[in-house]
Write an enzyme that holds these catalytic residues in place. Structure first.
Site, PDB file in Angstrom:
ATOM      1  N   LYS A 130       0.856  -1.187   0.000  1.00 12.98           N
ATOM      2  CA  LYS A 130       0.000   0.000   0.000  1.00 12.98           C
ATOM      3  C   LYS A 130       0.883   1.224   0.000  1.00 12.98           C
ATOM      4  CE  LYS A 130      -4.456   0.970   0.222  1.00 12.98           C
ATOM      5  NZ  LYS A 130      -5.609   0.131  -0.183  1.00 12.98           N
ATOM      6  N   ASP A 170      -7.050   4.359  -4.359  1.00  7.72           N
ATOM      7  CA  ASP A 170      -7.694   4.237  -3.050  1.00  7.72           C
ATOM      8  C   ASP A 170      -8.310   5.617  -2.791  1.00  7.72           C
ATOM      9  OD1 ASP A 170      -7.744   2.211  -0.591  1.00  7.72           O
ATOM     10  OD2 ASP A 170      -7.440   4.177   0.277  1.00  7.72           O
TER      11      ASP A 170
HETATM   12  P1  NDP Z   1     -12.893   7.937  -2.591  1.00  4.36           P
HETATM   13  O1  NDP Z   1     -11.821   8.929  -2.437  1.00  4.36           O
HETATM   14  O2  NDP Z   1     -13.474   7.703  -3.934  1.00  4.36           O
HETATM   15  O3  NDP Z   1     -14.113   8.303  -1.621  1.00  4.36           O
HETATM   16  C1  NDP Z   1     -13.929   8.383  -0.251  1.00  4.36           C
HETATM   17  C2  NDP Z   1     -15.236   8.757   0.408  1.00  4.36           C
HETATM   18  O4  NDP Z   1     -15.098   8.607   1.816  1.00  4.36           O
HETATM   19  C3  NDP Z   1     -15.614  10.209   0.180  1.00  4.36           C
HETATM   20  O5  NDP Z   1     -17.015  10.334   0.182  1.00  4.36           O
HETATM   21  C4  NDP Z   1     -14.986  10.910   1.375  1.00  4.36           C
HETATM   22  O6  NDP Z   1     -15.615  12.132   1.731  1.00  4.36           O
HETATM   23  C5  NDP Z   1     -15.183   9.877   2.462  1.00  4.36           C
HETATM   24  N1  NDP Z   1     -14.075  10.002   3.437  1.00  4.36           N
HETATM   25  C6  NDP Z   1     -12.771   9.794   3.210  1.00  4.36           C
HETATM   26  N2  NDP Z   1     -12.043  10.033   4.295  1.00  4.36           N
HETATM   27  C7  NDP Z   1     -12.903  10.423   5.235  1.00  4.36           C
HETATM   28  C8  NDP Z   1     -12.761  10.801   6.583  1.00  4.36           C
HETATM   29  N3  NDP Z   1     -11.554  10.846   7.187  1.00  4.36           N
HETATM   30  N4  NDP Z   1     -13.890  11.102   7.261  1.00  4.36           N
HETATM   31  C9  NDP Z   1     -15.105  11.066   6.657  1.00  4.36           C
HETATM   32  N5  NDP Z   1     -15.307  10.701   5.376  1.00  4.36           N
HETATM   33  C10 NDP Z   1     -14.221  10.397   4.688  1.00  4.36           C
HETATM   34  O7  NDP Z   1     -12.327   6.582  -1.971  1.00  4.36           O
HETATM   35  P2  NDP Z   1     -12.824   5.079  -2.217  1.00  4.36           P
HETATM   36  O8  NDP Z   1     -14.295   5.033  -2.389  1.00  4.36           O
HETATM   37  O9  NDP Z   1     -11.947   4.495  -3.240  1.00  4.36           O
HETATM   38  O10 NDP Z   1     -12.411   4.400  -0.827  1.00  4.36           O
HETATM   39  C11 NDP Z   1     -13.298   4.315   0.280  1.00  4.36           C
HETATM   40  C12 NDP Z   1     -12.848   3.212   1.206  1.00  4.36           C
HETATM   41  O11 NDP Z   1     -12.833   1.967   0.508  1.00  4.36           O
HETATM   42  C13 NDP Z   1     -11.424   3.354   1.777  1.00  4.36           C
HETATM   43  O12 NDP Z   1     -11.406   2.775   3.067  1.00  4.36           O
HETATM   44  C14 NDP Z   1     -10.583   2.491   0.853  1.00  4.36           C
HETATM   45  O13 NDP Z   1      -9.402   2.059   1.480  1.00  4.36           O
HETATM   46  C15 NDP Z   1     -11.547   1.353   0.611  1.00  4.36           C
HETATM   47  N6  NDP Z   1     -11.319   0.541  -0.582  1.00  4.36           N
HETATM   48  C16 NDP Z   1     -11.227   1.107  -1.824  1.00  4.36           C
HETATM   49  C17 NDP Z   1     -11.051   0.310  -2.933  1.00  4.36           C
HETATM   50  C18 NDP Z   1     -11.021   0.867  -4.311  1.00  4.36           C
HETATM   51  O14 NDP Z   1     -10.918   0.070  -5.247  1.00  4.36           O
HETATM   52  N7  NDP Z   1     -11.131   2.163  -4.515  1.00  4.36           N
HETATM   53  C19 NDP Z   1     -10.889  -1.143  -2.801  1.00  4.36           C
HETATM   54  C20 NDP Z   1     -11.089  -1.647  -1.457  1.00  4.36           C
HETATM   55  C21 NDP Z   1     -11.273  -0.815  -0.410  1.00  4.36           C
HETATM   56  P3  NDP Z   1     -14.878  13.527   1.400  1.00  4.36           P
HETATM   57  O15 NDP Z   1     -14.920  13.641  -0.083  1.00  4.36           O
HETATM   58  O16 NDP Z   1     -15.683  14.552   2.116  1.00  4.36           O
HETATM   59  O17 NDP Z   1     -13.478  13.397   1.950  1.00  4.36           O
HETATM   60  O1  2IT Z   2      -7.949  -1.494  -0.595  1.00  2.00           O
HETATM   61  C1  2IT Z   2      -7.904  -1.975  -1.748  1.00  2.00           C
HETATM   62  O2  2IT Z   2      -8.074  -3.184  -1.943  1.00  2.00           O
HETATM   63  C2  2IT Z   2      -7.687  -1.077  -2.881  1.00  2.00           C
HETATM   64  N1  2IT Z   2      -7.598   0.144  -2.679  1.00  2.00           N
HETATM   65  C3  2IT Z   2      -7.545  -1.622  -4.260  1.00  2.00           C
HETATM   66  C4  2IT Z   2      -6.157  -2.115  -4.499  1.00  2.00           C
HETATM   67  C5  2IT Z   2      -5.853  -2.552  -5.924  1.00  2.00           C
HETATM   68  O3  2IT Z   2      -4.669  -2.831  -6.139  1.00  2.00           O
HETATM   69  O4  2IT Z   2      -6.730  -2.614  -6.777  1.00  2.00           O
END
Ligand code: NDP
Ligand code: 2IT
Length: 449
Positions: A130, A170
């Site tokens: 990561k 992420d």
């Molecule tokens: P994005 O940046 O697309 O969206 C994040 C969302 O979460 C936004 O709505 C943001 O609000 C909110 N957020 C982020 N940080 C905070 C915080 N500290 N407090 C409150 N709200 C918060 O990210 P993703 O959707 O990609 O990721 C979301 C979660 O999913 C993370 O935990 C990530 O690690 C996990 N994840 C992502 C994957 C992927 O493929 N993208 C795969 C597996 C897991 P705001 O815009 O106001 O900050």
């Molecule tokens: O938390 C996760 O699994 C991710 N942000 C996606 C990682 C990836 O390599 O697609």
């Protein structure tokens, strides 16, 4: 034997605390996995003798670097970049990059540690890693984000490679950022190495369904849980926190499977729309305009916006925390259980605090840990690598069918492992044990490295 094993677990945890001071999220992630592993150590003495858990808790390599860049006014900024290459027993390091002001080494290590087990559960040949930066993309122009990404990659490129380390997105990193990062990697190395990053645009090596994969995968996982109880999404209300990549496509698939997602959020507040979140408006506000979630309620008459507050106050059958770590605490869990929430499925990484998980367990709420439920994103990244390696492109339908099959497979594996290790229904234990065994076997086979 049992006391001997718990003494080993406590010694390992004590060492992790001592050697990684102040890294609270990393400690939390390790504790959760260790709490599941006593049953494994009872059956496998070799893991104690060969210090297998200790080796898995220690990253293979950690890179921290300076990222200087200039904003549109010419002001100089210095950020910090990270890449933690945690474990390569199963394949090249694989895991996302997070750009958020809260990013520090402890957060990157917790994410990398979780990634090792998650990637193992997918059954794909990928190790865990990561990275990210404390850079805050909010309010920055495209040109500023590009300059930051170019500076970040100018150091990171030397650690990457399709057979070495393959980042993706992420929080704060989506296809725009992956584009800038890929461009700079190509420019520095003079190689069109498609498999070095995933989450690429569809026109230049990206894979169908990667954008949708994490949210869709979490919904498929929830569906598999419901089927065990003879249920489905039909008629169920879901709340999905966040409104980013995972949340948007989680909501989309909940609707396609017959449920209604009635609430979502961002870091400033949440919206409730009892008619079901209108995806077209949500995508316009969050993906195209990069605006705040309050704008959704300004445009949709059936919706209202709550500034601050907790989205978990909204009654639901299914909760899908999809924003960030520790966003669902004990108070929120008690409220959800009181409101008869039946399933909690982690779209985010470690969004539920340990106390909240305990409350769900005691209340009989079905709970799916992120390392199982949100594995669809990284699994589809592995499918992207597969397509890049064979210079092939699959259809959306084929890719989605693969994703569903993988998510069902992960659910079955967690479910069966929990039964086999004496904890039926405990998907946390099932995921940790199944993921650990896969990694541990490979670690062993490679000798003492
Ligand atoms: P994005 O940046 O697309 O969206 C994040 C969302 O979460 C936004 O709505 C943001 O609000 C909110 N957020 C982020 N940080 C905070 C915080 N500290 N407090 C409150 N709200 C918060 O990210 P993703 O959707 O990609 O990721 C979301 C979660 O999913 C993370 O935990 C990530 O690690 C996990 N994840 C992502 C994957 C992927 O493929 N993208 C795969 C597996 C897991 P705001 O815009 O106001 O900050
Ligand atoms: O938390 C996760 O699994 C991710 N942000 C996606 C990682 C990836 O390599 O697609």
């Amino acid at each position: 034997m049992v006391t001997e094993v718990s003494a080993v677990v406590e010694r390992i945890y004590g060492d992790v605390l001592r050697r990684n001071p102040g890294e609270t999220e990393f400690h939390q992630a390790v504790r959760e996995v260790l709490d599941s592993l006593a049953v494994v150590l009872e059956r496998h003495r070799e893991y104690t003798e060969m210090k297998t858990i200790e080796r898995i808790c220690e990253p293979e390599r950690q890179v921290i670097f300076r990222v200087p860049w200039q904003d549109d006014r010419g002001v100089v900024w210095i950020n910090r970049g990270f890449r933690v290459e945690f474990n390569s027993a199963l394949g090249p390091y694989k895991g996302g990059l997070r750009f958020h002001p809260s990013v520090n080494l402890g957060i990157v290590k917790f994410l990398g540690f979780e990634q090792v087990f998650k990637n193992a559960l997918t059954g794909m040949p990928i190790g865990g890693g990561k990275g990210g930066s404390d850079f805050d993309p909010k309010g920055r122009s495209d040109a500023e984000v590009m300059r930051f990404c170019q500076s970040f990659m100018t150091e990171l490129y030397r650690h990457l490679g399709e057979y070495t380390d393959v980042p993706a997105g992420d929080i704060g990193v989506g296809s725009r950022e992956i584009g800038f990062l890929f461009g700079q990697y190509k420019r520095i190395t003079n190689r069109y190495e498609s498999g070095v990053l995933t989450g690429k645009g569809l026109g230049w090596g990206g894979a169908q369904v990667r954008t949708e994969a994490t949210g869709y995968g979490a919904a498929f996982f929830a569906q598999a849980m419901m089927e065990v109880a003879g249920e489905s999404f039909e008629g169920k209300r879901a709340t999905v926190s966040g409104s980013g990549n995972v949340a948007v496509y989680g909501i989309e698939k909940v609707h396609q499977l017959g449920g209604t997602a009635v609430a979502c959020s961002d870091s400033t507040g949440y919206v409730v729309d009892d008619k079901g979140i209108d995806l077209e408006v949500l995508k316009q506000v969050k993906e195209i305009e990069r605006g705040r979630i309050s704008a959704y309620a300004d445009r949709v008459p059936s919706a209202h916006y709550v500034e601050g507050g907790s989205i978990w106050d909204v009654p639901c059958d299914v909760a899908v925390p999809s924003a960030t770590q520790n966003e669902l605490d004990a108070d929120a869990a008690a409220t959800l259980a009181r409101n008869r929430c039946r399933y909690v499925v982690e779209g985010a990484n470690m969004p539920t605090t340990p106390e909240a998980v305990r409350i769900f367990r005691e209340a009989g709420v079905g709970f799916a840990p992120g390392k199982a439920a949100n594995a669809g994103g990284v699994a589809t990244s592995a499918l992207e690598m597969q397509q890049n390696a064979s210079r092939d492109r699959w259809t959306f339908e084929h890719s989605e069918a693969r994703l569903e099959e993988i998510m069902r497979g992960i659910h079955t594996r967690c479910h069966r492992t929990a039964e086999e290790y004496g904890a039926p229904g405990d998907l946390v234990l099932g995921a940790n044990v199944a993921g650990f065994l896969e990694v541990a076997d490979a670690v062993h086979a490679h000798g003492l490295i």
